[in-house]
Write an enzyme that holds these catalytic residues in place. Structure first.
Site, short mmCIF file in Angstrom:
data_model
loop_
_atom_site.label_atom_id
_atom_site.label_comp_id
_atom_site.label_asym_id
_atom_site.label_seq_id
_atom_site.Cartn_x
_atom_site.Cartn_y
_atom_site.Cartn_z
N PHE A 248 0.94 -1.46 0.24
CA PHE A 248 0.21 0.40 0.25
C PHE A 248 1.21 1.65 -0.37
O PHE A 248 1.99 1.40 1.09
CB PHE A 248 -0.96 0.08 0.82
CG PHE A 248 -1.76 0.76 1.43
CD1 PHE A 248 -3.02 1.21 0.37
CD2 PHE A 248 -1.77 2.17 1.84
CE1 PHE A 248 -4.49 2.35 0.98
CE2 PHE A 248 -2.83 2.97 2.28
CZ PHE A 248 -3.86 3.11 1.82
N ASP B 123 8.21 -5.08 13.49
CA ASP B 123 7.05 -4.12 12.54
C ASP B 123 6.76 -2.96 12.76
O ASP B 123 5.88 -3.24 14.18
CB ASP B 123 6.01 -5.38 11.76
CG ASP B 123 6.06 -4.31 10.86
OD1 ASP B 123 5.97 -3.36 10.46
OD2 ASP B 123 6.07 -5.55 9.82
N SER C 4 3.09 -7.00 2.10
CA SER C 4 2.19 -5.92 2.99
C SER C 4 1.55 -6.01 2.62
O SER C 4 0.62 -7.03 2.46
CB SER C 4 2.74 -4.16 3.47
OG SER C 4 1.64 -3.94 4.21
N MET C 5 0.30 -5.10 2.12
CA MET C 5 -1.05 -5.09 1.82
C MET C 5 -0.90 -6.03 0.49
O MET C 5 -2.14 -7.09 0.08
CB MET C 5 -1.61 -3.51 0.83
CG MET C 5 -2.59 -4.04 0.29
SD MET C 5 -3.46 -2.44 -0.77
CE MET C 5 -2.10 -2.57 -2.43
N HIS D 277 9.67 -3.76 8.46
CA HIS D 277 8.61 -4.13 7.38
C HIS D 277 8.69 -4.25 6.35
O HIS D 277 8.61 -5.03 5.80
CB HIS D 277 7.45 -2.93 7.29
CG HIS D 277 6.12 -3.44 7.21
ND1 HIS D 277 5.25 -4.23 7.54
CD2 HIS D 277 5.91 -2.48 5.98
CE1 HIS D 277 4.49 -3.86 6.03
NE2 HIS D 277 4.18 -3.37 5.50
#
Length: 259
Positions: free
Chosen positions: A25, A194, A93-94, A224
């Site tokens: 994202f 994270d 992530s996303m 992250h």
């Protein structure tokens, strides 16, 4: 708007085993480009698309939503499936969240999942404030470059468009409901430290998927964006081992030409 230098999509025509990589994202293919190139070096066919609204300016993302991001990956997966015998999906992530939805919806068309710090839900006040706040304030401070490595830099927006963030919130809810439909082999790599996605998200994903072939790896040295962090090489090695176990032909076909 022109695409930012370094944020361009990446593709490599290799052998009969393909990998679709999904960025996060407000991020761009830059965060996964080193991983994608290492996979290509091993003769894999690789697709790393640029999601709609990303890689230009944050205002362009305001008019996009999770359905647009997912549709782009759905098209890429179908295209890979037409030329590859096996297709793996990787995400950061996303991108990991979207990869889980691809697996839930496409079944055997996805041979395995490789997820790095996948998101599962919004945390804190944001989850309650977004429905109203997005109509009052267009953006919030960015979340890019959560990297422990001093030289690590992620090419992502410095602002989070709140309409898009509200759509991300909806995506998390949709995918959480679909997790029991995920049955594919799963490689889940996540960072205990994270500052964007807490470890609770990885734990919930592991607890809700129906996959029986699951390998969990802790990325102790990274934050992250671990794909650009101290554990980047380990992510590559673990993913190649994972693919090689499920698609034994990898590494025997030689590196194909093309880019």
């Amino acid at each position: 708007m022109p695409v930012l230098p370094g944020a361009e999509p990446y593709r490599h025509e290799g052998g009969s085993v393909g990998v679709l990589l999904c960025h996060g994202f407000t991020g761009s293919p830059q965060s996964l480009r080193p991983w994608a190139e290492r996979l290509a070096e091993r003769g894999l066919t690789v697709s790393l698309p640029l999601l709609p609204g990303h890689g230009t300016r944050w205002q362009d993302m305001q008019v996009t939503g999770w359905q647009d991001w997912y549709a782009e990956l759905d098209r890429e997966l179908r295209a890979l499936g037409e030329r590859c015998e096996k297709v793996f999906v990787a995400g950061l992530s996303m991108g990991g969240t979207l990869a889980l939805r691809l697996a839930a919806r496409h079944g055997e068309a996805v041979s395995g999942l490789m997820l790095v710090n996948p998101g599962n839900r919004m945390h804190g006040a944001a989850q309650y404030a977004l429905p109203l706040l997005r109509h009052l304030v267009p953006s919030a401070p960015g979340i890019a470059s959560d990297i422990a490595k001093p030289t690590g830099v992620e090419l992502g927006y410095d602002r989070v468009p709140l309409h898009a963030a509200h759509s991300l919130r909806a995506l998390f809810r949709v995918v959480d409901r679909e997790l029991p439909q995920v049955t594919q082999p799963l490689l889940l790599l996540h960072s205990p430290q994270d500052h964007v996605v807490p470890p609770a998200d990885a734990a919930r994903i592991l607890g809700r998927v129906s996959s029986r072939d699951v390998h969990e790896v802790l990325l102790e040295q990274s934050y992250h964006v671990a794909t650009l962090d101290h554990d980047a090489d380990r992510i590559v090695e673990e993913s190649l081992t994972f693919i090689g176990r499920l698609a034994p032909s990898v590494g025997k076909e030689g590196t194909a030409t093309g880019g």
